[in-house]
Design a protein around this motif. Structure first.
Motif, PDB file in Angstrom:
ATOM      1  N   TYR A 649       0.836  -1.205   0.000  1.00 35.91           N
ATOM      2  CA  TYR A 649       0.000   0.000   0.000  1.00 35.91           C
ATOM      3  C   TYR A 649       0.872   1.257   0.000  1.00 35.91           C
ATOM      4  O   TYR A 649       0.563   2.239  -0.667  1.00 35.91           O
ATOM      5  CB  TYR A 649      -0.967   0.005   1.190  1.00 35.91           C
ATOM      6  CG  TYR A 649      -2.228  -0.813   0.950  1.00 35.91           C
ATOM      7  CD1 TYR A 649      -3.250  -0.318   0.146  1.00 35.91           C
ATOM      8  CD2 TYR A 649      -2.398  -2.068   1.521  1.00 35.91           C
ATOM      9  CE1 TYR A 649      -4.403  -1.052  -0.085  1.00 35.91           C
ATOM     10  CE2 TYR A 649      -3.549  -2.812   1.305  1.00 35.91           C
ATOM     11  CZ  TYR A 649      -4.561  -2.297   0.498  1.00 35.91           C
ATOM     12  OH  TYR A 649      -5.694  -3.033   0.272  1.00 35.91           O
ATOM     13  N   GLN A 650       1.991   1.214   0.739  1.00 37.97           N
ATOM     14  CA  GLN A 650       2.907   2.372   0.742  1.00 37.97           C
ATOM     15  C   GLN A 650       3.524   2.567  -0.639  1.00 37.97           C
ATOM     16  O   GLN A 650       3.691   3.692  -1.101  1.00 37.97           O
ATOM     17  CB  GLN A 650       4.046   2.187   1.756  1.00 37.97           C
ATOM     18  CG  GLN A 650       3.660   2.528   3.193  1.00 37.97           C
ATOM     19  CD  GLN A 650       3.340   1.285   4.000  1.00 37.97           C
ATOM     20  OE1 GLN A 650       2.924   0.276   3.425  1.00 37.97           O
ATOM     21  NE2 GLN A 650       3.514   1.347   5.294  1.00 37.97           N
ATOM     22  N   THR A 651       3.841   1.449  -1.300  1.00 38.90           N
ATOM     23  CA  THR A 651       4.402   1.537  -2.658  1.00 38.90           C
ATOM     24  C   THR A 651       3.395   2.206  -3.596  1.00 38.90           C
ATOM     25  O   THR A 651       3.763   3.027  -4.437  1.00 38.90           O
ATOM     26  CB  THR A 651       4.771   0.133  -3.169  1.00 38.90           C
ATOM     27  OG1 THR A 651       5.690  -0.441  -2.238  1.00 38.90           O
ATOM     28  CG2 THR A 651       5.390   0.188  -4.543  1.00 38.90           C
ATOM     29  N   MET A 652       2.134   1.870  -3.439  1.00 42.12           N
ATOM     30  CA  MET A 652       1.104   2.493  -4.279  1.00 42.12           C
ATOM     31  C   MET A 652       1.050   4.007  -4.045  1.00 42.12           C
ATOM     32  O   MET A 652       0.675   4.767  -4.926  1.00 42.12           O
ATOM     33  CB  MET A 652      -0.284   1.911  -3.973  1.00 42.12           C
ATOM     34  CG  MET A 652      -0.498   0.467  -4.372  1.00 42.12           C
ATOM     35  SD  MET A 652      -0.046   0.105  -6.062  1.00 42.12           S
ATOM     36  CE  MET A 652      -0.997   1.286  -6.974  1.00 42.12           C
ATOM     37  N   ALA A 653       1.403   4.424  -2.837  1.00 44.07           N
ATOM     38  CA  ALA A 653       1.281   5.840  -2.469  1.00 44.07           C
ATOM     39  C   ALA A 653       2.463   6.687  -2.933  1.00 44.07           C
ATOM     40  O   ALA A 653       2.379   7.903  -2.953  1.00 44.07           O
ATOM     41  CB  ALA A 653       1.134   5.960  -0.950  1.00 44.07           C
ATOM     42  N   LYS A 654       3.565   6.050  -3.311  1.00 45.59           N
ATOM     43  CA  LYS A 654       4.790   6.820  -3.621  1.00 45.59           C
ATOM     44  C   LYS A 654       4.674   7.620  -4.908  1.00 45.59           C
ATOM     45  O   LYS A 654       4.273   7.090  -5.939  1.00 45.59           O
ATOM     46  CB  LYS A 654       5.963   5.840  -3.801  1.00 45.59           C
ATOM     47  CG  LYS A 654       6.664   5.518  -2.523  1.00 45.59           C
ATOM     48  CD  LYS A 654       7.989   4.844  -2.845  1.00 45.59           C
ATOM     49  CE  LYS A 654       8.397   3.952  -1.698  1.00 45.59           C
ATOM     50  NZ  LYS A 654       9.245   2.861  -2.107  1.00 45.59           N
ATOM     51  N   PRO A 655       5.083   8.895  -4.861  1.00 48.32           N
ATOM     52  CA  PRO A 655       5.080   9.673  -6.102  1.00 48.32           C
ATOM     53  C   PRO A 655       6.204   9.241  -7.040  1.00 48.32           C
ATOM     54  O   PRO A 655       7.198   8.673  -6.608  1.00 48.32           O
ATOM     55  CB  PRO A 655       5.307  11.105  -5.619  1.00 48.32           C
ATOM     56  CG  PRO A 655       5.872  11.010  -4.253  1.00 48.32           C
ATOM     57  CD  PRO A 655       5.526   9.669  -3.697  1.00 48.32           C
ATOM     58  N   VAL A 656       6.017   9.482  -8.332  1.00 45.29           N
ATOM     59  CA  VAL A 656       7.075   9.265  -9.320  1.00 45.29           C
ATOM     60  C   VAL A 656       7.264  10.612 -10.007  1.00 45.29           C
ATOM     61  O   VAL A 656       6.404  11.047 -10.770  1.00 45.29           O
ATOM     62  CB  VAL A 656       6.666   8.208 -10.361  1.00 45.29           C
ATOM     63  CG1 VAL A 656       7.836   7.917 -11.307  1.00 45.29           C
ATOM     64  CG2 VAL A 656       6.177   6.937  -9.699  1.00 45.29           C
TER      65      VAL A 656
END
Ligand code: F2N
Length: 696
Positions: A649-656
């Motif tokens: 879930y944290q990975t989904m939240a990370k900006p690129v």
């Protein structure tokens, strides 16, 4: 005391620093000064909670410091509370920012933030950005910029996304007479606000700002067996305990996350609103550096808490199916012993030392919550006599769990299925009277109208992963939007489906998390009547279902049937007319997608007739949802897929670069909920502002 409550209502520990506060302050204040700081912070929160219609101004916040020497710290605290969305969020009137201390400079090109999606996360984010840009107008001026423009792009012709209060159209159902001209609606998507008393940000929006009427759900729910009779409460309790024990046994295989550091103030002084007399001269950072070489205390183990309390007991909420933590006896106790203490009689050759052997099921590479709990239930069958009714009851609880996860529990991670348990808030569950959708609508229009483009489905996002160049958003209608910052709230189901193209493709860690997380289907059958034949004082009732071969004692045979109209909501109070709403959960949610309305309504009616008698009429109007076929959702909400990793879930939240991500599926603490989605909108607004202005 009001300050303590205000902190709790804001999801902050009144007695300890939040990790962000710790990071901002550790070099500036000492351990003893933490108490003074917390008193200021809790005081600012109190100002906000007391009247969330109007934002707290910087001057008011600074006034919470009793001593001039603390004004700067109070101002920093204010910045953090504003930017992180702990105060001045939602539909509040916003105080102007700092007074310009320099002349207004000639402005460069105005930047654009494009928010994709007008659900709770997208509208929450856009509204928050709008409010932050007003509060920090002067900082933009210092950078010779006009505060950025915000554009919301929404594929549907309506706002709210998965919060959808569908109007009951009397022209389509002439028998809904007498209601013409009134706005009656039913919730096709998100409906229940959980833990409404303290901590849920929707409480502030619904009650504090929009003054929407709401109905508190009465939690007692009768379960009706297949013969229409209410299940004996004692038996129900015994089976529920056995089921909870099965869940607890699985908790040994749960993901373990490291506890975070707690920097606390003096609780007694904070309770009295007094500051610490001594100041301390070394900053938190100095003290930590001096003690870093010392060995750390070992982590607390389950055993060291003594044998009587379990750290992670699990049970599921009757109304929402969501996992929550309750005090209980640990799974470490032998199963037979526990079963007996629950009131079960052990089989003849069984004694209290007999236990379940879940090792093989749990260690299998393909282990899921379902495979292990099914195994546990099957093994309990050898310890105590389980009747077919017990199996029906047990599977009602499984269905309830599958409802909150929108999928069969064989599609859930054994380690992560209840990652969010323990984050639930205090208070009753409620529903908004007259339509939950009024909340996202309120965000869209108050205190000023947001620029929202409906019927604008995004098909391609071209972005710079380094965040140097701007982005280009291409829409299905041929329109193109250039933006400096893009916020995607595109649901996980749509991301999985691949109908929105990212160029370049999203980083592999994100695409892998997209694959591993689940996105299942919960559907509803909504039945409108011209009179109520049910108990108007009950909001919820459950119906047990039989497997295809009746009286089966095989756990696997229950899966396809257990979620069919297993849970009913009497939503007349919130809709304004007699309406019942049945849930289709687990496999049943998926089956609904390709079943005919007539057959589903007939089945639901059949279930009702068993309980209320053959006189149950045909509904005057019915609605069946099909969230799986919905192009802009592709399912109902996210879940912990079987192979998920603890930080997916944290990975989904990370900006690129300057591409940011919000939405229910980016919340590790409150996934699959409306309030969780809203909080991710606040989080991303803070991230976007941080990118523009730099850290506090
Ligand atoms: C686009 C594009 C594109 C997409 N271009 N725009 C009970 C209690 C708590 C939690 C759960 C439950 C049990 C479940 C339940 O009964 N609720 C429920 C929920 C969802 C659904 C579908 C059903 C049937 C039932 C329920 C509940 O009571 N209480 C809750 O707190 N949540 C419940 N949920 C889940 C929430 O509704 C959901 O998590 C939340 O609404 C998601 O908000 P997001 O902002 O993350 O997503 P969404 O609203 O889909 O907004 C994305 C927007 O993007 C949307 O408007 C799309 O049209 C748009 N979009 N693709 C342009 N290519």
């Amino acid at each position: 005391h009001q300050c303590i409550t205000a902190a709790e209502s804001s999801r902050l520990n009144p007695y300890a620093l939040h990790p962000d506060e710790y990071a901002i302050l550790r070099e500036h204040i000492s351990h003893t000064q933490v108490t003074t700081y917390l008193n200021i912070r809790n005081g600012i929160l109190r100002l906000w909670i007391n009247n969330p219609r109007i934002g707290v101004s910087r001057d008011e916040a600074v006034g919470c410091a009793k001593d001039e020497r603390w004004y700067d710290v109070a101002s920093v605290c204010y910045d953090w509370l504003v930017r992180s969305g702990h105060i001045n969020f939602g539909a509040a009137e916003i105080p102007a920012g700092r007074k310009p201390h320099k002349e207004t400079k000639p402005l460069r090109r105005r930047k654009t933030v494009a928010v994709i999606g007008a659900g709770m996360s997208g509208l929450g984010c856009a509204r928050q950005l709008d409010s932050l840009f007003k509060q920090y107008a002067n900082e933009f001026n210092d950078m010779e910029q006009e505060p950025p423009r915000i554009i919301v792009l929404e594929g549907r012709d309506r706002l709210g996304g998965r919060v959808y209060s569908r109007a009951l159209d009397s022209s389509k159902s002439p028998r809904i007479l007498g209601f013409r001209g009134h706005r009656h609606s039913v919730e096709c998507g998100g409906m229940i606000i959980t833990g409404f008393e303290r901590g849920n940000p929707l409480n502030i929006l619904v009650r504090g700002q929009m003054a929407l009427p709401y109905h508190a759900l009465r939690p007692d729910a009768i379960l009706y067996d297949t013969n229409g009779k209410a299940v004996d409460e004692e038996r129900d309790r015994m089976v529920e305990k056995l089921f909870n024990d099965c869940l607890e046994r699985v908790s040994d295989y749960k993901f373990k996350s490291a506890p975070s550091k707690l920097i606390e103030g003096n609780k007694d002084l904070i309770d009295e609103g007094r500051d610490s007399a001594s100041e301390g001269h070394k900053s938190i950072a100095d003290v930590e550096e001096a003690t870093a070489a010392l060995p750390q205390a070992p982590p607390i183990s389950k055993q060291s808490l003594g044998p009587q309390v379990s750290l992670v007991p699990v049970s599921t909420d009757r109304a929402t199916g969501r996992a929550h933590v309750e005090p209980g006896t640990p799974a470490a106790f032998k199963a037979a012993y526990k079963a007996r203490s629950m009131g079960w009689t052990l089989k003849e050759d069984i004694n209290e030392d007999n236990d379940l052997e879940l090792g093989t099921a749990a260690k299998a590479t393909a282990a899921t919550l379902g495979s292990v709990v099914d195994e546990a239930i099957n093994q309990y069958k050898n310890l105590v006599d389980l009747t077919a009714q017990d199996f029906r009851l047990m599977n009602w609880h499984v269905a309830n769990l599958e409802y909150s996860n929108a999928t069969n529990y064989h599609q859930l991670s054994i380690g992560g299925w209840d990652l969010d348990a323990g984050n639930e808030w205090e208070g009753k569950h409620t529903m908004v009277i007259g339509g939950f959708q009024n909340v996202p609508l309120g965000l869209a229009i108050a205190p000023s109208r947001l620029d929202i483009r409906k019927d604008t489905a995004v098909k391609k996002i071209l972005y710079d992963p380094e965040g140097m160049a701007g982005s280009r958003i291409e829409c299905e209608d041929g329109s193109v939007i250039e933006a400096d910052y893009v916020v995607s709230t595109i649901p996980l189901g749509v991301l999985k489906h691949g109908s929105v193209e990212f160029q370049p493709a999203l980083p592999i860690e994100k695409t892998e998390a997209i694959d591993r997380l689940g996105f299942g289907i919960l559907n509803k059958i909504i039945l409108v009547y011209d009179h109520a034949f049910w108990d108007p004082d009950a909001d919820i009732f459950g119906c047990l279902r039989t497997p295809l071969s009746r009286h089966s004692l095989k756990q696997s045979e229950y899966a396809s049937q257990r979620g069919r109209c297993f849970q009913w909501f009497n939503v007349s109070n919130t809709s304004g007319i007699p309406v019942l709403l049945a849930l289709m959960a687990g496999d049943a949610g998926f089956d609904t997608e390709h079943s005919k309305n007539d057959e589903l309504v007939a089945e639901a009616t059949e279930v009702l007739r068993r309980v209320f008698g053959i006189k149950v009429p045909q509904p005057v109007h019915s609605i069946v949802t099909r969230w799986g076929s919905d192009k802009f959702a592709r399912g109902s909400y996210s879940s912990a897929g079987p192979t998920m990793r603890i930080d997916d879930y944290q990975t989904m939240a990370k900006p690129v670069g300057n591409l940011f991500f919000a939405g229910e599926h980016t919340s590790s603490t409150h996934p699959a909920t409306v309030h969780g989605a809203y909080l991710t909108g606040l989080r991303v607004a803070s991230e976007v502002l941080g990118t523009m202005l730099g850290p506090i």
